[in-house]
Design a protein around this motif. Structure first.
Motif, short mmCIF file in Angstrom:
data_model
loop_
_atom_site.label_atom_id
_atom_site.label_comp_id
_atom_site.label_asym_id
_atom_site.label_seq_id
_atom_site.Cartn_x
_atom_site.Cartn_y
_atom_site.Cartn_z
N GLU A 39 0.80 -1.24 0.00
CA GLU A 39 0.00 0.00 0.00
C GLU A 39 0.83 1.27 0.00
OE1 GLU A 39 -4.37 -0.81 1.92
OE2 GLU A 39 -3.04 0.59 2.89
N GLY A 40 1.96 1.21 0.68
CA GLY A 40 2.80 2.40 0.76
C GLY A 40 2.27 3.42 1.75
N CYS A 41 2.73 4.66 1.64
CA CYS A 41 2.36 5.70 2.59
C CYS A 41 0.90 6.10 2.40
CB CYS A 41 3.25 6.93 2.40
SG CYS A 41 4.98 6.55 2.71
N VAL A 94 9.80 -0.01 9.45
CA VAL A 94 9.59 -1.44 9.23
C VAL A 94 8.64 -1.58 8.04
CG1 VAL A 94 8.72 -3.61 10.17
CG2 VAL A 94 9.91 -2.00 11.67
N LEU A 95 9.20 -2.07 6.94
CA LEU A 95 8.37 -2.30 5.76
C LEU A 95 7.74 -3.68 5.90
CD1 LEU A 95 8.24 -0.07 3.73
CD2 LEU A 95 9.34 -1.58 2.12
N ASN A 96 6.46 -3.66 6.22
CA ASN A 96 5.77 -4.89 6.59
C ASN A 96 5.01 -5.50 5.41
OD1 ASN A 96 4.87 -6.85 8.46
ND2 ASN A 96 2.96 -5.72 8.80
N ALA A 147 3.74 -7.06 -3.30
CA ALA A 147 4.54 -6.10 -2.52
C ALA A 147 5.55 -5.41 -3.44
CB ALA A 147 5.28 -6.82 -1.39
N ARG A 148 5.78 -4.12 -3.17
CA ARG A 148 6.72 -3.36 -4.01
C ARG A 148 7.66 -2.57 -3.10
NH1 ARG A 148 4.38 1.74 -4.61
NH2 ARG A 148 2.51 1.82 -3.36
N PRO A 149 8.48 -3.31 -2.34
CA PRO A 149 9.29 -2.69 -1.28
C PRO A 149 10.20 -1.56 -1.74
CG PRO A 149 10.00 -4.96 -1.73
CD PRO A 149 8.71 -4.77 -2.43
#
Ligand code: GDP
Length: 312
Positions: free
Chosen positions: A105-107, A128-130, A137-139
């Motif tokens: 989702e991001g910010c 923490v990128l959960n 997911a697109r870290p």
């Protein structure tokens, strides 16, 4: 300056559903802080029902996790803008924050809102990128978005150096890279211990305790939660409360509570850096300072812009 290396005080901040509760659950599980009789599968921060049964209105949710020789106090924060004042007050009790962001989702609006409050207090966030397990997911993109948000919100140079951990709170994995996930929460713990400053040890100085949040319990009445900013506090101690209107009121500390895991536990004394709950005084209010009679030195008053006590 002496430091209390045995403590870290942090807040956990995130947009709703990005995984705060699940992450804290995993940290508790990994550290083994759960008391033997507790159910690990019971969602840690959703303890409202249990608390209601005991007649407690929960406003602050504090989880104390023992990791190696350190107690990490994690204060949950409401993400909603209606609780801006409460978020701000929680930020004043801690020395750092864990910012949890969904790797897909991001910010989101509440990410921005709570991060702004943390940056304004000059706190250093750990990101923490959960939900790194999500197929979509697109870290890497999300980390760029997070950095942009930090810049936009006016982060200083130190804050811009924020460390990042990648995690799947759901699966109990974390790591330094999105791909390198291990079944452990160790990287998150290590980062907290390395990156978040330990509180100052001012045990020898006169007590200052600021009431930051209020709670209520049928057995002991009104409870003031806050941080021992300076000195020591103990059961039986005669203290004064510096009221907002400039008056002083003396009282005796009848009960003190600390935290273990998700539970409050009665303690006899606490020292600078500890976050504790005090009972025994029915008209304490948010922002007031508790101090010794011979050292009535108030801390700057805290702004309150929302109702802080609901007695149901
Ligand atoms: P909170 O509102 O930030 O406390 O979020 P929760 O911890 O309640 O999580 C919200 C939802 O996201 C729940 O359905 C969780 O099971 C799910 N969730 C949390 N962490 C992860 C994760 O790492 N991966 C996935 N796929 N789902 C997660």
């Amino acid at each position: 300056m002496q430091l209390r290396e045995d403590i870290r005080n942090i807040a956990i901040i995130a947009h709703v559903d990005h995984g705060k509760t699940t992450l804290v659950d995993q940290m508790l599980k990994y550290s083994g802080t759960f008391l033997e009789h507790e159910q690990v599968d019971e969602r840690a921060m959703d303890s409202d029902d249990i608390e209601r049964e005991r007649g407690i209105t929960i406003l602050a949710k504090n989880t104390a996790i023992r990791y190696n020789d350190t107690t990490i106090n994690i204060l949950d924060t409401p993400g909603h803008a209606d609780f801006g004042g409460e978020v701000e007050r929680i930020m004043k009790m801690v020395d750092g924050v864990l910012l949890v962001v969904d790797a897909y989702e991001g910010c989101m609006p509440q990410t921005r809102f709570v991060l702004k409050k943390a940056l304004d207090q000059k706190l250093t966030p750990i990101v923490v990128l959960n939900k790194i397990d999500r197929p979509n997911a697109r870290p890497n993109e999300v980390i760029d978005e997070v950095l942009d948000l930090f810049i936009e919100l006016g982060a200083d140079d130190e804050q811009l150096e924020f460390p990042v951990k990648y995690a799947s709170a759901l699966n109990g994995t974390s790591g330094e890279e999105p791909e390198a996930q291990k079944e452990t929460m160790e990287p998150v713990f290590t980062e907290i211990l390395d990156h978040i400053p330990a509180p100052a040890d001012t045990a020898d100085e006169p007590l200052q305790f600021q009431v930051t949040l209020l709670d209520y319990n049928d057995y002991v009445g009104r409870i003031g939660i806050g941080r021992v900013v300076r000195g020591n506090i103990r059961v039986g101690q005669q203290v004064v409360v510096l009221k907002k209107d400039g008056t002083k009121k003396s009282f005796r500390i009848s009960k003190l509570f600390g935290f273990i895991g998700l539970k409050r536990t009665e303690i006899k004394e606490a020292t600078s850096g500890d976050i504790v709950a005090i009972a025994g005084m029915d008209d304490i209010n948010v922002g007031e300072t508790i101090c010794p009679q011979d050292h009535p030195e108030g801390l700057p008053y805290l702004r309150i812009d929302e109702p802080t006590l609901q007695m149901t």
